[in-house]
Write a protein that holds these residues in place. Structure first.
Motif, PDB file in Angstrom:
ATOM      1  N   HIS A 321       0.355  53.082  16.646  1.00  0.00           N
ATOM      2  CA  HIS A 321      -1.085  54.154  16.780  1.00  0.00           C
ATOM      3  C   HIS A 321      -1.775  53.783  17.847  1.00  0.00           C
ATOM      4  N   PRO A 322      -2.031  54.759  18.517  1.00  0.00           N
ATOM      5  CA  PRO A 322      -2.750  54.710  19.923  1.00  0.00           C
ATOM      6  C   PRO A 322      -4.264  54.724  19.852  1.00  0.00           C
ATOM      7  N   PHE A 323      -4.891  53.770  19.320  1.00  0.00           N
ATOM      8  CA  PHE A 323      -6.272  53.611  18.933  1.00  0.00           C
ATOM      9  C   PHE A 323      -7.451  53.595  20.032  1.00  0.00           C
ATOM     10  N   HIS A 324      -8.018  54.499  20.027  1.00  0.00           N
ATOM     11  CA  HIS A 324      -9.078  54.780  20.950  1.00  0.00           C
ATOM     12  C   HIS A 324     -10.390  54.529  20.873  1.00  0.00           C
ATOM     13  N   THR A 362      -6.248  50.637  22.491  1.00  0.00           N
ATOM     14  CA  THR A 362      -5.632  49.446  21.912  1.00  0.00           C
ATOM     15  C   THR A 362      -4.504  49.736  20.956  1.00  0.00           C
ATOM     16  N   THR A 363      -3.416  50.074  21.715  1.00  0.00           N
ATOM     17  CA  THR A 363      -2.211  50.492  20.665  1.00  0.00           C
ATOM     18  C   THR A 363      -1.868  49.453  19.693  1.00  0.00           C
ATOM     19  N   GLY A 514      -7.780  60.501   7.904  1.00  0.00           N
ATOM     20  CA  GLY A 514      -6.898  59.493   8.833  1.00  0.00           C
ATOM     21  C   GLY A 514      -7.546  58.149   9.407  1.00  0.00           C
ATOM     22  N   MET A 515      -6.903  57.997  10.515  1.00  0.00           N
ATOM     23  CA  MET A 515      -7.425  57.007  11.512  1.00  0.00           C
ATOM     24  C   MET A 515      -8.632  57.372  12.177  1.00  0.00           C
ATOM     25  N   LEU A 516      -9.830  57.381  11.548  1.00  0.00           N
ATOM     26  CA  LEU A 516     -10.984  57.797  12.290  1.00  0.00           C
ATOM     27  C   LEU A 516     -12.106  57.315  11.568  1.00  0.00           C
ATOM     28  N   MET A 517     -12.991  56.623  12.515  1.00  0.00           N
ATOM     29  CA  MET A 517     -14.295  56.096  12.111  1.00  0.00           C
ATOM     30  C   MET A 517     -15.425  56.378  13.094  1.00  0.00           C
ATOM     31  N   MET A 518     -16.458  55.692  12.984  1.00  0.00           N
ATOM     32  CA  MET A 518     -17.427  55.873  13.738  1.00  0.00           C
ATOM     33  C   MET A 518     -18.137  54.686  14.191  1.00  0.00           C
TER      34      MET A 518
END
Length: 532
Positions: A321-324, A362-363, A514-518
């Protein structure tokens, strides 16, 4: 902006408004890295169970799952400052185990899964494990249904580590049998650079929600806040198939499968993408929220400008998961507890420095853990994020900014603009200002009364409630009809932290989710209380 929770605001924000700088009010949940500890001298002893339960998704789905949990009465929650700690007999992710380097860790696992699930186990990659009891399995000793198995190892490697099932991994890890271990360094670095919150904590202004002051015994790994993010997915077809077998009732003409071998785990088509067992916006509700009895951990990072934020990231699913992390890059410290170091000089090989990459995303690699440092200072924005004004003679009208050797204002930790990048002090935001901030800024703001109003308006382009009062004029900020921010309101900047795979920021193909936050950059005037 009307008073609302962060979750409510973000739901509105993502559904109908593209706002980059958001004023978010107080009373919302924060994140941290909550877990359990069982330390007694040189040992840590945990009693875990593996069991079945249902977890919830924002679309209303209830997903049959398996997870590790706590045997009743066996858990002490950490950090102690976080209230309401809970650990049921099944949770996703499994309990985060907090131990100290050099301790002997003993984990006894009881298999309370349905009979058809068969044996289960735990792998602790990176540690030399001794397993006793149970039955022989392919990768380790396993607990048969109703039975137990015990694993022991020395936690010789600090940092963040994963643990997960070593039995029928394509199914059991997918079903939720995974968790994290945080190994704290046995000694605090002697030359640890003072972190940004030390004075605030000493004065009782901010609580301390860290497990330690450094991630490793190295001065460059000291930090102010820490957050643990575990990434995973769910293919509901697999979970339904496992549930059908687990709940099958034999009868006339009905023969129940004796095990889970008939569950098809390929082709793999996940519909739910989770951070810490929850999908957005549920991940922004509090830790230990009662509405998620089997999903206790949230994902909702906060920070003050200049703070060093330790990110503990683990890929627990099957996909990368390519987390940005918007707002800045992340400096990688270690992978799987291994510090990435280089020699600073051949003449003195004892001197080392961090050599980890600076990452845009941070993949998350399945099974791999990463430790990294994130920092936000506002440097390079080319405008004064605190809304300061300059007098005609060039002197400060509001707070001063006296640069230290690195260009930041660090001489007065009590100042509302502590850690301001002085190179941008008094620089206006507007090219053709309608307020009192000077002239020549990088952008021209439109009239906020025309573009956005009421609860859709972000409130202010400046950091801190008191900054709103400085930047007013013929067209006030915020416009008439909205509730102005008081100096004690959160009034922070909101940055999306999310997967760069668009499908993974949906819940069952519906955006947002999904994979999302603030991540919220909060002003110094606002106390970040992570005990909620």
């Amino acid at each position: 902006m009307r008073d609302m929770t962060i979750k409510t605001f973000v739901e509105r924000l993502l559904r109908g408004a593209a706002v980059g700088l958001a004023t978010l009010l107080a009373g919302a949940a924060q994140a941290a890295a909550p877990g359990i500890t069982a330390s007694s001298g040189g040992t840590s002893t945990f009693n875990l169970s593996a069991a079945a339960a249902n977890i919830s998704q924002p679309d209303g789905a209830s997903i049959y799952s398996w997870g590790y949990g706590c045997v009743s009465g066996s858990a002490t929650h950490a950090p102690a400052a976080i209230t309401g700690g809970a650990c049921s007999t099944m949770q996703i992710p499994g309990p985060t185990l907090i131990v100290t380097q050099g301790q002997t860790v003993t984990v006894t696992l009881t298999n309370n899964l349905p009979a058809a699930a068969g044996n289960t186990s735990i792998l602790f990659p990176g540690f030399n494990v001794t397993a006793t009891g149970g039955v022989d399995g392919l990768l380790t000793k396993e607990a048969s249904v109703g039975g137990t198995v015990t694993y022991s190892f020395v936690a010789n490697s600090p940092g963040t580590h994963a643990y997960y099932s070593g039995t029928q991994g394509d199914l059991q890890i997918e079903m939720g049998l995974y968790g994290a271990i945080i190994v704290l360094p046995s000694a605090v670095p002697a030359n640890c650079v003072a972190t940004q919150n030390d004075s605030a904590r000493a004065n009782g202004v901010e609580g301390d929600f860290r497990h330690a002051t450094a991630a490793f015994n190295h001065a460059a790994t000291c930090y102010d806040r820490e957050y643990l993010f575990q990434f995973s997915e769910i293919d509901p077809k697999i979970h339904r198939a496992a549930q059908d077998i687990a709940t099958c009732n034999a009868g006339p003409g009905i023969t129940c499968p004796p095990n889970m071998n008939t569950v098809e785990t390929e082709p793999y088509k996940p519909a739910y993408f989770m951070i810490n067992g929850r999908s957005m916006p549920d991940d922004m509700d509090p830790n230990y929220a009662v509405q998620y009895p089997h999903q206790p951990y949230n994902g909702n990072p906060h920070m003050h400008p200049g703070e060093l934020v330790l990110l503990r990231v683990i890929g627990q699913g099957r996909w990368q998961h390519p987390f940005h992390e918007h707002g800045n890059h992340v400096r990688v410290l270690a992978r799987d507890g291994n510090l990435i170091l280089s020699q600073t000089a051949a003449s003195d090989p004892t001197q080392t420095k961090l050599a980890g990459p600076l990452l845009f995303t941070t993949t998350t690699t399945p099974g791999q853990a990463l430790d990294g440092i994130f920092q936000w200072t506002g440097k390079g924005l080319n405008w004064d994020v605190f809304g300061h004004r300059k007098a005609a003679n060039g002197s400060d009208v509001d707070d001063p900014c006296v640069p230290d050797a690195n260009g930041y204002y660090t001489s007065n930790p009590a100042a509302p603009n502590y850690y301001e990048w002085c190179g941008d002090h008094n620089k206006p935001l507007e090219d053709k200002p309608f307020g009192q901030v000077g002239s020549g800024g990088p952008v021209t703001l439109p009239d906020a009364n025309i573009v956005a109003n009421g609860p859709w308006y972000a409130g202010s382009p400046y950091l801190g409630g008191e900054a709103t009062g400085r930047a007013v004029g013929s067209t006030p900020i915020p416009p008439s009809g909205t509730v102005a921010n008081s100096p004690t309101d959160e009034a922070g900047f909101a940055y999306m932290w999310h997967s760069h795979n668009e499908r993974e920021i949906t819940t069952n193909n519906i955006f947002p989710g999904g994979m999302l936050m603030m991540m919220l950059v909060d002003p110094r005037a606002f106390t970040i209380d992570e005990s909620k």
